[in-house]
Enzyme design. Structure first.
Site, mmCIF file in Angstrom:
data_model
loop_
_atom_site.group_PDB
_atom_site.id
_atom_site.type_symbol
_atom_site.label_atom_id
_atom_site.label_comp_id
_atom_site.label_asym_id
_atom_site.label_seq_id
_atom_site.Cartn_x
_atom_site.Cartn_y
_atom_site.Cartn_z
ATOM 1 N N ASP A 85 39.435 50.519 57.015
ATOM 2 C CA ASP A 85 38.889 51.464 56.024
ATOM 3 C C ASP A 85 39.979 52.413 55.519
ATOM 4 O O ASP A 85 39.949 52.874 54.389
ATOM 5 C CB ASP A 85 37.773 52.326 56.658
ATOM 6 C CG ASP A 85 36.396 51.701 56.476
ATOM 7 O OD1 ASP A 85 36.284 50.700 55.750
ATOM 8 O OD2 ASP A 85 35.442 52.220 57.077
ATOM 9 N N GLN A 133 51.416 45.963 17.375
ATOM 10 C CA GLN A 133 50.151 46.413 17.957
ATOM 11 C C GLN A 133 49.643 45.500 19.075
ATOM 12 O O GLN A 133 48.962 45.958 19.994
ATOM 13 C CB GLN A 133 49.094 46.578 16.867
ATOM 14 C CG GLN A 133 49.412 47.785 15.991
ATOM 15 C CD GLN A 133 48.384 48.004 14.899
ATOM 16 O OE1 GLN A 133 47.706 47.076 14.488
ATOM 17 N NE2 GLN A 133 48.292 49.230 14.430
ATOM 18 N N GLN A 149 54.107 38.700 30.254
ATOM 19 C CA GLN A 149 53.853 38.362 28.851
ATOM 20 C C GLN A 149 54.713 39.222 27.916
ATOM 21 O O GLN A 149 55.289 38.711 26.952
ATOM 22 C CB GLN A 149 52.355 38.578 28.551
ATOM 23 C CG GLN A 149 51.855 37.832 27.341
ATOM 24 C CD GLN A 149 51.930 36.327 27.528
ATOM 25 O OE1 GLN A 149 52.000 35.826 28.652
ATOM 26 N NE2 GLN A 149 51.941 35.598 26.427
ATOM 27 N N GLU A 194 44.354 42.692 54.249
ATOM 28 C CA GLU A 194 43.474 43.837 54.576
ATOM 29 C C GLU A 194 42.108 43.708 53.895
ATOM 30 O O GLU A 194 41.470 44.693 53.532
ATOM 31 C CB GLU A 194 44.164 45.177 54.292
ATOM 32 C CG GLU A 194 45.424 45.315 55.150
ATOM 33 C CD GLU A 194 45.907 46.724 55.381
ATOM 34 O OE1 GLU A 194 45.098 47.650 55.296
ATOM 35 O OE2 GLU A 194 47.102 46.874 55.667
ATOM 36 N N SER A 231 39.485 40.343 47.955
ATOM 37 C CA SER A 231 38.625 40.995 46.945
ATOM 38 C C SER A 231 37.152 40.674 47.180
ATOM 39 O O SER A 231 36.281 41.532 47.011
ATOM 40 C CB SER A 231 39.035 40.540 45.544
ATOM 41 O OG SER A 231 40.280 41.114 45.206
#
Ligand code: COS
Length: 382
Positions: free
Chosen positions: A240, A279, A336, A363, A366
């Site tokens: 935690d 952009q 990129q 750890e 996901s």
């Protein structure tokens, strides 16, 4: 206890300068050699990095979680392999002892951990117990005043250099899950403990993981950490905390990548202009900046809540999930923006792209963070 603001700024400034002047210039060489030079490790000791989170009473800097995260933001600006050198001492290798150790256990080991004389490792994962960490099969059998440990652990960070392991082992074979697991502090020099070769990894060269084998290792019962059957909870509470540290490192790496991207986009010219003026490049920079800011805010807010004594299992899992996924996207956009230069080794961007991949796995993957977040959210009713 928090540092006064001036001391905190001095520490952060010292770490920032160390990262910029000593670590950044040798990143590529460390990756190539797969080793952090001994003089750098000594300098880390001098700065107190091994003892960031160890209480001052035991020779550490005694940082609270917010302060530790601020330091991690700086550390993330150099290859994350450097952080790994002392990361176990700051986090998963020491915090079981800090949170659950007896006064005698703390007095015996924490000063050496804080100074870096003792390197620590956290031995939870096994071949058949990765995400399902309650399934550990390593056995600890009580025999008089000792426990006898047998089994093996997998992918253990810093095991090659560690002189003290926090080992999760099953003391009750009748209980299949978490309640049958206990934690032990196991010194490296006990007979029967052996460490395998370093694994070849995708990234973070210079940081090493190994298998660890326990062949009837006799450990005094005195070395048990917490009560029998409490080992899984020890591990979860260590994680935690550790997951928030990792999330903070992810923020640091993302912020560094942003600096690299902006510098490159300002220099690199195409169609007669710096690519930063386009952009579509700006959109990638904007997305990365927004996500890095969001992760920084989530990490700091969670750290402050933890320092205030609140239960933050959910928030820590959310921070780890968001920050580790975020830095993956930021690193991908960096490749990129750099284009061909992002794909070749010279600029170091492809190296960081590989380095950050593990943050989504170790750890707690996901998917495990999602599971923890969902469970806690349902438990809290929203
Ligand atoms: N803090 C304190 N206690 C906790 C806890 C936490 N964060 N999480 C779980 N526990 C306790 C539970 O309360 C439960 O205790 P009781 O039986 O007394 O109620 C016990 O531990 C078992 O918990 P649970 O039933 O949730 O365990 P699961 O087997 O379902 O596992 C997950 C939970 C999947 C979240 C856990 O195994 C996990 O985090 N896996 C990933 C492991 C990991 O991060 N590995 C990386 C290796 S270290 S680099």
């Amino acid at each position: 206890m928090a540092l006064d603001l001036e001391t905190r700024e001095q520490l952060i400034d010292a770490v920032r300068r160390f990262v910029a002047e000593r670590l950044r210039p040798i990143e590529a060489k460390v990756a190539e050699d797969d080793a952090v030079p001994a003089e750098i490790v000594e300098a880390m000791k001098g700065l107190g990095l091994f003892g960031l989170s160890i209480p001052e009473a035991f020779g550490g800097l005694g940082l609270n979680m917010e302060e530790e995260c601020l330091v991690c933001f700086e550390l993330g600006r150099a290859s994350p392999a450097f952080r790994s050198v002392f990361g176990t001492n700051v986090g998963i290798g020491s915090q079981g002892l800090v949170m659950f150790g007896t006064d005698e256990q703390k007095a015996r080991w924490l000063p050496g951990i804080a100074s870096g004389e003792i390197i620590t490792a956290f031995a939870l994962t096994e071949a058949e117990a990765g995400s399902d960490s309650a399934a550990v099969q390593t056995r600890a059998v009580r025999d008089g005043d000792d426990y006898v440990l047998s089994g093996s652990k997998r992918y253990i960070t810093n095991a090659g250099k560690a002189s003290l392991f926090t080992v999760m082992a099953r003391t009750d074979p009748q209980v299949k899950g978490a309640a049958g697991v206990s934690a032990f502090l196991v010194p490296r020099d006990l007979p029967g403990l052996s460490v395998g070769k370093p694994e070849k990894k995708m990234g973070q060269q210079g940081a090493h993981i190994h298998d660890v084998v326990f062949d009837n290792v006799r450990v005094p019962a005195w070395n048990r950490l917490g009560a029998e059957g409490e080992g899984f909870k020890v591990a979860m509470q260590v994680l935690d905390r550790g997951r928030l540290h990792i999330a903070a490192v992810c923020v640091g790496v993302a912020e560094r990548l942003l600096v690299d991207c902006v510098a490159y986009a300002g220099e690199r010219r195409q169609f007669g202009q710096p690519i930063a003026s386009f952009q579509l490049i700006q959109a990638m920079i904007a997305d990365s900046k927004t996500e890095a800011l969001a992760a920084r805010a989530l990490v700091l807010e969670t750290a402050r809540q933890r320092d205030a004594g609140q239960g933050v299992t959910l928030e820590v899992a959310a921070a780890k999930l968001f920050a580790s996924e975020m830095v993956g996207r930021v690193a991908d956009r960096a490749v990129q923006i750099f284009g061909g230069a992002g794909y070749v080794a010279d600029y170091g961007i492809e190296r960081l792209y590989r380095d950050v991949r593990i943050f989504r796995i170790y750890e707690g993957a996901s998917q495990i963070q999602q599971l923890v977040i969902a469970r806690e959210t349902i438990k809290r009713g929203g």
